[in-house]
Structures are given as C-alpha cells and as structure tokens.
Design a protein around this motif. Structure first.
Motif, PDB file in Angstrom:
ATOM      1  N   SER A  77       0.830  -1.207   0.000  1.00  0.00           N
ATOM      2  CA  SER A  77       0.000   0.000   0.000  1.00  0.00           C
ATOM      3  C   SER A  77       0.861   1.252   0.000  1.00  0.00           C
ATOM      4  CB  SER A  77      -0.926   0.005   1.222  1.00  0.00           C
ATOM      5  OG  SER A  77      -1.826  -1.078   1.169  1.00  0.00           O
ATOM      6  N   LEU A  78       1.946   1.227   0.758  1.00  0.00           N
ATOM      7  CA  LEU A  78       2.861   2.367   0.805  1.00  0.00           C
ATOM      8  C   LEU A  78       3.461   2.629  -0.570  1.00  0.00           C
ATOM      9  CD1 LEU A  78       4.609   4.511   2.200  1.00  0.00           C
ATOM     10  CD2 LEU A  78       6.192   2.667   2.853  1.00  0.00           C
ATOM     11  N   LEU A  79       3.863   1.575  -1.270  1.00  0.00           N
ATOM     12  CA  LEU A  79       4.437   1.753  -2.601  1.00  0.00           C
ATOM     13  C   LEU A  79       3.415   2.365  -3.558  1.00  0.00           C
ATOM     14  CD1 LEU A  79       6.476  -1.569  -3.052  1.00  0.00           C
ATOM     15  CD2 LEU A  79       7.333   0.695  -2.412  1.00  0.00           C
ATOM     16  N   GLN A  80       2.146   1.896  -3.473  1.00  0.00           N
ATOM     17  CA  GLN A  80       1.107   2.464  -4.328  1.00  0.00           C
ATOM     18  C   GLN A  80       0.841   3.928  -3.976  1.00  0.00           C
ATOM     19  OE1 GLN A  80      -2.528   0.215  -4.449  1.00  0.00           O
ATOM     20  NE2 GLN A  80      -1.779  -0.973  -6.190  1.00  0.00           N
ATOM     21  N   GLU A  81       0.815   4.220  -2.676  1.00  0.00           N
ATOM     22  CA  GLU A  81       0.582   5.600  -2.249  1.00  0.00           C
ATOM     23  C   GLU A  81       1.681   6.514  -2.772  1.00  0.00           C
ATOM     24  OE1 GLU A  81      -2.068   8.042  -0.705  1.00  0.00           O
ATOM     25  OE2 GLU A  81      -2.223   6.004   0.104  1.00  0.00           O
ATOM     26  N   ALA A  82       2.922   6.037  -2.705  1.00  0.00           N
ATOM     27  CA  ALA A  82       4.047   6.833  -3.194  1.00  0.00           C
ATOM     28  C   ALA A  82       3.934   7.067  -4.690  1.00  0.00           C
ATOM     29  CB  ALA A  82       5.362   6.150  -2.858  1.00  0.00           C
ATOM     30  N   SER A  83       3.509   6.028  -5.438  1.00  0.00           N
ATOM     31  CA  SER A  83       3.369   6.189  -6.892  1.00  0.00           C
ATOM     32  C   SER A  83       2.301   7.227  -7.211  1.00  0.00           C
ATOM     33  CB  SER A  83       3.030   4.849  -7.548  1.00  0.00           C
ATOM     34  OG  SER A  83       1.689   4.473  -7.296  1.00  0.00           O
ATOM     35  N   GLU A  84       1.221   7.227  -6.424  1.00  0.00           N
ATOM     36  CA  GLU A  84       0.150   8.194  -6.657  1.00  0.00           C
ATOM     37  C   GLU A  84       0.645   9.614  -6.385  1.00  0.00           C
ATOM     38  OE1 GLU A  84      -4.616   8.267  -5.806  1.00  0.00           O
ATOM     39  OE2 GLU A  84      -3.309   7.578  -4.196  1.00  0.00           O
ATOM     40  N   LEU A  85       1.423   9.771  -5.336  1.00  0.00           N
ATOM     41  CA  LEU A  85       1.959  11.091  -5.011  1.00  0.00           C
ATOM     42  C   LEU A  85       2.938  11.582  -6.078  1.00  0.00           C
ATOM     43  CD1 LEU A  85       2.551  10.606  -1.183  1.00  0.00           C
ATOM     44  CD2 LEU A  85       0.795  12.020  -2.271  1.00  0.00           C
TER      45      LEU A  85
END
Length: 301
Positions: A77-85
C-alpha cells in the motif's frame, strides 16, 4: 528483520513446500532457508517445524504469519501511495470474482483501467470462501461476491446488482415456449450446474428445497466455461443469473425463461477488507463501485 524474509514465510505457508516456495520467490532453496533462519533469530522464536520436508508452522509461526500478511500488505500500500503522489496510481489490483459474476466484471474493470491506466488488474475466478481467505491474508485487494448470503467477515461491501435467475434450456424442450417457469419445472430438465462448493449452487439448491424438490443434476462443474460448453450442445439445461444474458444474449439453440417464485435473489457487490488505510487501488475501486448502476446496465443490454 527484512521484508524479504517475511515474504519467504508467507510463500512457505502458501506452498507448503520449501522448493516450491523458493521458486515462487525467485530464489534458491538455500537462500529461502537462510532467510527463514534469520527471521527466527531476529524474533527469538522457532517458526517452522522442519524434518526432511516441511511439516508446518509452529503456533508461534502462525502468529507471526498473521503479522507478515499485514506488514507486507501495508508495504504494498505504501508503494502504491508513493506512486500516486509522484503523479499517478500504479502497481497491481488483484480482484477475486465468483464464477457467476465473471460475465459482468468488465463493467467494473474497464472504467477502472480507463481512469488508472498504470495499474495492472488481475481478475481471478474464486469461490466466495476462497475470496474470504484472500482478503484475510491480503493476497486479494478486493472481491466481487455475495454480500448478503453467507456473508464475508471483516469486510466492507459496496452493492453492484441483485441476482435474477433464469432457466436456460434447449429450444427442443417441451417448456421452451413458456413465458415463465417454476423451480419445479426447472428441476424436471436435465440440468448442468456448478458444483456444491460454489455459493451460487447452494443458493439454487435452497430454491429447489423450498418447493420440496431435491434437484439431481446430470453434470456438475466448477467452471462456467465448461458449463456453457455443455449448454451449447443442446442436451442440457441450467439455472443461471442475468449476467449470462448480459454477456451472451439469447443463444440460437436455447430458450431463456424467467423463473417465478418469491424474490430470493441475493446482492452481488465489491468486498474489501474492513481496515484503514485500504490499498490505494482498492480505495479507488470502491469509489468507482459506488457510482455504478449495474442493474440498469445489464437490463439495457
């Protein structure tokens, strides 16, 4: 402790075999074994029962496995959140779908991919029980399954549509010209049905039982493709929801007849773990699901 050692533990719990777990992780078996040993040393616990082959996890290992699922899920989830940011959601969205909902799943996945083209969507045909396990161990981001019959535990549900049941029967059948049929009529046809481990089959059996009939299908299968292939021969009938009409229309060699009876249809919807935060991909899927009217979409088709 490092993440890959937790990944090794999860892989071993799933594969129940050291060599297969190593292959699933893309490492050698000695590398996997060394990583598990390091994890045990870091925690000061014996996690794996070993002999000449894998014999299971210890009770401590089972407790650590639950944390491993959560830690790895949060990391993804953290990796996806970072990609979105950084400028757009990316990564993977894994959805478990019950077989009878597969014909309509593109009504959900197509608009999701159009909005989030960098996310790779994985659709897996699973029973409702397998979807529950996948949501529990974070191997699935979401499920499309029944929400109000044998409901899942510890999930949030977003309704998509309500199942309606039809008899698909050969045009040569004596009842093919009727406007409606009863569950008793349907039981009298030579039926091909899903296997009893599928919740849809248990629902259909419940309808037959309610009218005092125990239907005995001539053919059972856990594959909707195999079921449809049997229908195409013109020798068998089946009870299926409206999703098959949405995908196939009315086949030339079959009559499709609504089944009369009390409204006992069940709601199909998106299920996601009841936790915060959700994976970004699951969060966006739920937002999309809340905007869809699939009952109307399938009725128009």
């Amino acid at each position: 402790m490092i993440l890959k050692n937790l990944q090794y533990l999860v892989a071993l719990a799933r594969e129940k075999h050291f060599a297969r777990a190593a292959a699933a992780c893309g490492v050698t078996q000695p590398t996997l074994s060394a990583g598990l040993k390091q994890l045990e040393e870091d925690l000061g616990l014996l996690l794996v029962r070993r002999a000449q082959r894998f014999e299971g996890l210890t009770s401590e290992g089972e407790r650590v496995l639950e944390w491993a699922f959560r830690v790895l899920g949060d990391y993804d989830s953290l990796l996806q959140e970072a990609s979105e940011l950084r400028g757009g959601l990316s990564g993977r969205l894994s959805i478990g779908v019950i077989p009878t909902a597969l014909p309509m799943v593109t009504l959900l996945t197509a608009p999701f991919v159009a909005t989030h083209p960098k996310v790779a969507v994985q659709v897996i045909s699973l029973s409702s029980q397998e979807i529950q396990r996948g949501l529990d161990d974070f191997s699935l981001d979401a499920g499309v399954t029944y929400l109000d019959n044998e409901p899942l535990a510890n999930v949030r549900g977003i309704p998509l549509y309500r199942e309606q049941y039809f008899l698909f029967t050969p045009r040569t059948s004596e009842i093919a010209g009727r406007a409606h049929v009863s569950w008793a009529d349907a039981a009298g046809e030579g039926l091909c049905l899903l296997t009893p481990n599928m919740q849809n089959r248990r629902i259909i059996d419940g309808h037959f039982t309610a009218v005092g009939i125990a239907a005995t299908p001539a053919v059972e299968t856990n594959s909707v493709l195999a079921l449809w292939a049997h229908l195409q021969t013109g020798r068998w009938a089946s009870v299926l929801p409206q999703t098959f009409l949405y995908l196939f229309g009315v086949p030339a060699n079959l009559a499709v007849i609504p089944i009369e009876g009390p409204d006992q249809g069940f709601t199909i919807g998106v299920a996601v773990p009841d936790r915060e935060p959700l994976t970004p991909s699951a969060r966006e899927l739920t937002r999309l699901a809340e905007t869809l009217d699939l009952d109307s979409a399938m009725s128009r088709r």
